[in-house]
Design a protein around this motif. Structure first.
Motif, PDB file in Angstrom:
ATOM      1  N   GLN A  52       4.433   4.009   3.047  1.00 53.60           N
ATOM      2  CA  GLN A  52       5.539   3.760   1.763  1.00 53.60           C
ATOM      3  C   GLN A  52       5.064   4.737   0.746  1.00 53.60           C
ATOM      4  O   GLN A  52       6.117   5.405   0.073  1.00 53.60           O
ATOM      5  N   ALA A  56       7.960   7.482  -0.374  1.00 52.03           N
ATOM      6  CA  ALA A  56       8.373   7.500  -1.746  1.00 52.03           C
ATOM      7  C   ALA A  56       8.537   9.095  -2.510  1.00 52.03           C
ATOM      8  O   ALA A  56       9.318   9.190  -3.211  1.00 52.03           O
ATOM      9  N   GLN A  60      12.705   7.913  -0.007  1.00 49.97           N
ATOM     10  CA  GLN A  60      13.117   6.832   1.007  1.00 49.97           C
ATOM     11  C   GLN A  60      11.829   5.634   1.229  1.00 49.97           C
ATOM     12  O   GLN A  60      10.830   5.758   0.323  1.00 49.97           O
ATOM     13  N   CYS A  61      12.026   4.733   1.971  1.00 50.80           N
ATOM     14  CA  CYS A  61      10.992   3.578   2.167  1.00 50.80           C
ATOM     15  C   CYS A  61      11.191   2.852   3.238  1.00 50.80           C
ATOM     16  O   CYS A  61      12.722   2.880   3.789  1.00 50.80           O
ATOM     17  N   ASP A  66       7.943  -4.972  -2.932  1.00 48.22           N
ATOM     18  CA  ASP A  66       6.940  -4.446  -3.649  1.00 48.22           C
ATOM     19  C   ASP A  66       5.787  -5.156  -3.726  1.00 48.22           C
ATOM     20  O   ASP A  66       5.916  -6.343  -4.198  1.00 48.22           O
ATOM     21  N   ILE A 155      15.200   4.472  -1.511  1.00 50.43           N
ATOM     22  CA  ILE A 155      14.574   3.356  -2.376  1.00 50.43           C
ATOM     23  C   ILE A 155      15.626   2.671  -3.771  1.00 50.43           C
ATOM     24  O   ILE A 155      15.647   1.459  -3.608  1.00 50.43           O
TER      25      ILE A 155
END
Length: 249
Positions: A52, A56, A60-61, A66, A155
Motif C-alpha cells: 500500500q 500510494a 493507487q491502492c 485504512d 486512492i
C-alpha cells in the motif's frame, strides 16, 4: 511431507491444526507497477502495508480500509499479500470494492516444484481458465503462491466504509459470519460478543461463535468453516477429487 505455506503467521488462528512442516513465502517486493493500467505485480511474501505504501507513491491502492482508522479487524490486516489471497477474509469495504477474488488478475504458483502461471495482466481476459482463482481462500494448502498481479484503484476513488465497530480491535480469536440480507438483522440481534458489523455486505465479526444462519457461512478459529451448502452432492464430489485427505478446510 505436506507443507503449509506461511507468511507472517498473522492468520494461522483461522487455520486447522496442521501436522506437516511449514514453508515461508520467500518472494517479496513490488515487481511491477503500472498506474496507467491500474495493475501491480507483487511477490506473495510482501506485507500488504508495504504494498500500500509503494502504491500510494503512484496515487493507487488496493481498496482496503485504512488500518489507522479501522484497525486490523475491519481492514483485514496485518499480513502478506499471499496471506490476504489465501485467507480471503472480508473487510469493511467488501460490499463496495470486492475482495481478492475480484482483484486477482494473474498468479504465478508452484506445482510439483515447477512454477506455473494462470491469468493475464489485463482486466478483461477471456483466454483459458481462471485456475489462479482456486488459490483464493485455499489457506496455503494447495501450494505456494509466488507472485500475483492485482487490480488497483485511485486512492481518491476509495469510498468511506459504512461498517460499524462496536468493540475495540481484537487480535484474539474472531468468528466471522455472512448472511442473507433478509436474515441479517435477526443475526445481529442474536450475536454474542459482537465486535463489528457491516450491513452493506451483511457481515458480522464476533468474539463468540454465532448461531448458524439459514443461508450463509461462518469462519472461525482452528479452521472452523460452516456454510449452508456443505452437504451438496457437487461439493462432496469436488472434495473427494481435490481434497481426499481432508487437509483443505
Amino acid at each position: 511431507m505436506t507443507r503449509r505455506i506461511v507468511g507472517t503467521r498473522t492468520k494461522l488462528g483461522f487455520c486447522a491444526p496442521f501436522e506437516g512442516g511449514e514453508q515461508v513465502a520467500s518472494l517479496r517486493g513490488v515487481l511491477d507497477v503500472q498506474p496507467a493500467d491500474q495493475i501491480v505485480t507483487v511477490g506473495a511474501g510482501t506485507p500488504v502495508e508495504e504494498l500500500q505504501e509503494r502504491l500510494a507513491e503512484t496515487g493507487q491502492c488496493l481498496p482496503l480500509p485504512d488500518r489507522r482508522s479501522w484497525g486490523n479487524l475491519l481492514a483485514a490486516l496485518p499480513g502478506t499479500v499471499g496471506g490476504m489471497i489465501a485467507m480471503n477474509l472480508p473487510h469493511a469495504l467488501s460490499a463496495q470494492c470486492g475482495g481478492p477474488r475480484e482483484w486477482l488478475l494473474q498468479a504465478e504458483v508452484e506445482f510439483h516444484g515447477e512454477p506455473a502461471k494462470s491469468g493475464a495482466k489485463v482486466v478483461k481476459n477471456v483466454a483459458g481458465y481462471d485456475v489462479h482463482k482456486v488459490f483464493v481462500g485455499s489457506r496455503g494448502l494447495l501450494g505456494p503462491i509466488l507472485s500475483v498481479t492485482l487490480k488497483t484503484v485511485p486512492i481518491a476513488s476509495v469510498p468511506v466504509p459504512v461498517a460499524e465497530q462496536v468493540a475495540a480491535d481484537s487480535f484474539g480469536p474472531v468468528w466471522i459470519m455472512r448472511t442473507l440480507r433478509t436474515e441479517f438483522e435477526e443475526c445481529l440481534r442474536r450475536a454474542q460478543g459482537l465486535l463489528a458489523f457491516d450491513r452493506a455486505s451483511c457481515t458480522l465479526w464476533c468474539r463468540e461463535r454465532p448461531e448458524p444462519p439459514r443461508c450463509g457461512w461462518i469462519v472461525g478459529p482452528q479452521g472452523f468453516l460452516w456454510h449452508d451448502v456443505a452437504n451438496s452432492k457437487l461439493e462432496r464430489r469436488l472434495k473427494a477429487v481435490f481434497d481426499p485427505k481432508d487437509e483443505w478446510r
